[in-house]
Write an enzyme that holds these catalytic residues in place. Structure first.
Site, PDB file in Angstrom:
ATOM      1  N   HIS A  42      44.066  38.450  29.040  1.00 46.86           N
ATOM      2  CA  HIS A  42      43.953  38.485  30.487  1.00 46.86           C
ATOM      3  C   HIS A  42      44.676  37.310  31.145  1.00 46.86           C
ATOM      4  CE1 HIS A  42      42.052  40.084  34.096  1.00 46.86           C
ATOM      5  NE2 HIS A  42      41.747  38.852  34.460  1.00 46.86           N
ATOM      6  N   HIS A  88      40.828  45.076  38.333  1.00 44.30           N
ATOM      7  CA  HIS A  88      39.459  44.668  37.992  1.00 44.30           C
ATOM      8  C   HIS A  88      38.778  45.853  37.315  1.00 44.30           C
ATOM      9  CE1 HIS A  88      36.360  41.410  39.084  1.00 44.30           C
ATOM     10  NE2 HIS A  88      37.382  40.847  38.470  1.00 44.30           N
TER      11      HIS A  88
END
Length: 726
Positions: A42, A88
């Site tokens: 990430h 997200h």
């Protein structure tokens, strides 16, 4: 350090060996946690970075490309647009309301930390099958939670959500996609960057207090899902839009002063990523006193403070001697602000806890030289099985058309967009419910900003390279249909598990498609995000690169509509049709599959179409325009009519009536006010213009053998989604 602890932090044996080389010793638990976050997929892009190199990122109008919190372009009159799209996905699947809300909060901070006031938001949402009895109830729960979370945060912030897209495929049953985009505007000279430099300059924590919510979120988002994922709720952040509103106003007030060197949002990996990235970009060192962190929970440890992803927080590098002035501004806005460290010249991150040094980590190897993996790639075996599939019309054309118009990926999403405030700020010209690009007025220079979002997952499934390229072209075409010129894109690259060679092949091909299209169409990539590990129990999503284009029309009053508003408008189809049915909506609805092949892009034809649309609009020759996309020309015209109270009597030149639903690129439907002048102009540009017919007073939609009353057309388009979702 025992192997189980290392494994729990998603650190491979090779990476742990490298950690030992960097530190020259074993890490302690705090250091391991910090490194695992910075080296997570990430934060580090370790699987994707290899393929991101080579993206076109420069143009005369690009002020800031990738590498900062958001991209920046010059929009004229001394003004800049600041924007970015981000995912997200994992948090929204685990906890849809909080996950989606904090996704919005995060992207807003990425923009206003650059010095811009956020003026618009968009979103791209992908859910699973809402008709399959096994999963429909849960997918509807996820959709309602996500939409509620987005509307809650955006509405409370006073930021209009003015557009987006929503689609459904069974591949998203175990892993939904929630991509949020934000755009802000500011004066060019007011742009701020994320840096921490100047030995002795204070490092100031501002915003909300730190809690244990979101702990380990970056690491969680760097692996796939399974049944065990239900236990990951504590890794999802909890947002407070009212605190964020105060934070944005405080930051914008601060930016008017000359008190700071740089500022960074505490996003993924929280205090860890913000501190390392600020120091890393500047080649500096940093000393942090973690016991000074404002905390909202008792007995928090240094490990938790460094890795918490509590929301509405920023890290500031101030100019020495101005600490009190910075703190005074944030106290005025009822926010915490405390000096918790200083910049050094050591190149090291020194972490202290009650005067004891508890962590010592070199900054550059973590922030600037994270591992770059060369993962195996392999063309998926399924492609050979599907590439020769052809579409043949089996259903009566009226029946197929009705099924397509009411399909959940096509029909009107008022259930969603009516929950968003699209007009706050009084700058919105064109928002959700109006086809094509969303448009915002920039009062400071009289221009209009057009924004469009595109992600056709089915096209990317059958051809990841061409599908990604076609998405870049599609957003530019939608922008051109509003009268504006596309200048740049932001991308959010949603793919499956990078440890699967077939997924990495899809990713590599998608990147090549974006590079090719952006170079040919002169729309550089200025910001973006990569989201991998979108899989559950070994089943990956379709490749889904979300592309957001931003364009400028110098005169906001020339914004072009998509709806057909009155009778006796001459409707023309622009561009060539080639019978493209690969992964089409017609195939999806009739045959329940995504298969076949696609021709790909003719970039010269695409650019020429943009030029014609923009020029014809500036000359006042067009009444309306709409890009031809999913569902083909029949659905494009049908949606233009559904927004009005007129009918149409149209005929195509197609030899096969199924071609009403084919999905060739580089086409648009336009309503023409001066046919002679328009046809002369189209001939000059070399764009084929075929007259379909006229809009009529008669409340009937006639297109070749398609016949439907306008009343039924409106019912299918406007009411079907609400019936499907409730």
């Amino acid at each position: 350090m025992d192997k189980e602890t290392i494994k729990a932090h998603k650190i491979s044996d090779e990476e742990y060996t490298e950690i030992l080389n960097i530190l020259g010793r074993e890490p302690n638990l705090l250091e391991l946690g910090v490194i695992s976050a910075m080296w997570s997929e990430h934060c580090s892009y370790k699987s994707s970075k290899k393929y991101l190199n080579g993206f076109p990122t420069k143009a005369p109008w690009v002020i800031q490309g990738p590498g900062e919190n958001a991209g920046v372009i010059d929009i004229g009159g001394g003004m800049a647009a600041v924007f970015k799209v981000e995912s997200h996905n994992h948090p929204s699947f685990i906890e849809p309301f909080a996950g989606a809300a904090t996704g919005v909060g995060g992207i807003l901070r990425d923009v206003f930390t650059m010095g811009a006031r956020v003026v618009a938001g968009l979103n791209s949402l992908k859910f699973g099958d809402i008709k399959d009895a096994k999963v429909a109830k849960h997918q509807k729960y996820l959709l309602k939670g996500v939409v509620s979370g987005i509307s809650h945060y955006g509405n409370c912030m006073g930021v209009p959500t003015i557009g987006g897209e929503c689609a459904f495929e069974p591949c998203f049953n175990g892993n939904i996609l929630v991509n949020a985009f934000a755009l802000g505007i500011c004066k060019i000279e007011d742009i701020f960057y994320a840096k921490a430099e100047g030995v002795g300059n204070p490092v100031i924590y501002v915003g909300s207090k730190t809690g244990r919510d979101g702990l380990g979120g970056a690491v969680m988002s760097s692996s796939g899902f399974s049944e065990e994922s239900k236990k990951l709720r504590p890794t999802v952040q909890i947002g407070d839009p009212f605190s964020e509103k105060l934070l944005m106003e405080a930051c914008l007030e601060l930016f008017e002063k000359d008190y700071i060197v740089g500022i960074q949002d505490m996003g993924a990996a929280g205090l860890t990523s913000s501190s390392f990235e600020m120091a890393g970009r500047s080649g500096s060192g940093m000393r942090l006193y973690l016991d000074k962190t404002p905390m909202r929970e008792e007995s928090m440890s240094p490990y938790e403070l460094m890795l918490s992803e509590s929301q509405e927080r920023m890290l500031i590098c101030a100019k020495k001697g101005y600490e009190d002035k910075v703190i005074e501004i944030f106290k005025k806005w009822q926010l915490d602000a405390v000096v918790m460290g200083e910049v050094t010249d050591t190149g090291l991150m020194e972490l202290f806890w009650h005067k004891e040094r508890v962590g010592l980590i070199p900054i550059e190897p973590l922030s600037e030289k994270a591992p770059i993996l060369d993962r195996a790639v392999r063309e998926p075996s399924y492609l050979k099985e599907i590439q020769n599939d052809k579409f043949e019309l089996k259903l009566p054309i009226n029946e197929l058309f009705k099924k397509m118009l009411s399909h959940e990926s096509v029909n009107d999403k008022s259930f969603i967009y009516e929950q968003f405030d699209s007009s706050v700020g009084t700058n919105t010209i064109k928002a959700d419910g109006a086809l094509g690009a969303s448009v915002l007025r920039v009062k400071e220079n009289g221009a209009a900003l057009a924004m469009a979002m595109e992600c056709n997952s089915r096209l990317n499934f059958i051809d990841p390279k061409k599908g990604a390229a076609m998405a870049v072209a599609a957003v530019g075409r939608k922008i051109a249909c509003s009268g504006a010129r596309a200048l740049a894109i932001s991308d959010c690259l949603n793919y499956g598990n990078p440890q699967n060679p077939e997924v990495m092949w899809q990713f590599a091909q998608g990147c090549e498609g974006i590079k090719e299209a952006c170079k040919a169409l002169n729309t550089p990539v200025v910001s973006g995000n990569v989201s991998l590990y979108n899989e559950t129990d070994g089943i990956s999503i379709y490749p889904s690169p979300t592309i957001v284009g931003v364009g400028v029309q110098k005169n906001a009053n020339l914004t072009l509509k998509a709806r057909i508003e009155r009778e006796n408008i001459a409707l023309y189809l622009l561009g060539e049709s080639f019978g493209e049915f690969g992964a089409s909506l017609a195939m999806k609805v009739q045959d329940k599959k995504a298969a076949g092949s696609i021709k790909g892009m003719d970039y010269k034809a695409e650019l020429t179409l943009w030029d014609l649309l923009i020029s014809a609009n500036e000359r006042g020759l067009l009444e309306c325009a709409n890009s031809v996309g999913v569902g083909g020309v029949a659905l494009s015209v049908a949606k233009m009519l559904a927004l009005s109270c007129v009918g149409a009597d149209l005929k195509s030149e197609f030899k096969d009536e199924s071609w009403l639903f084919e999905e060739s690129s580089s086409r648009a439907v336009v309503g023409v006010s001066d046919e002679e002048a328009f046809l002369t102009l189209a001939k000059e540009y070399g764009v084929k213009a075929y007259k379909l017919g006229l809009s009529t007073k008669k409340q009937e939609f006639i297109f070749d053998s398609l016949i439907l009353s306008c009343e039924e057309l409106k019912r299918l388009y406007f009411e079907s989604f609400k019936e499907q979702i409730l």
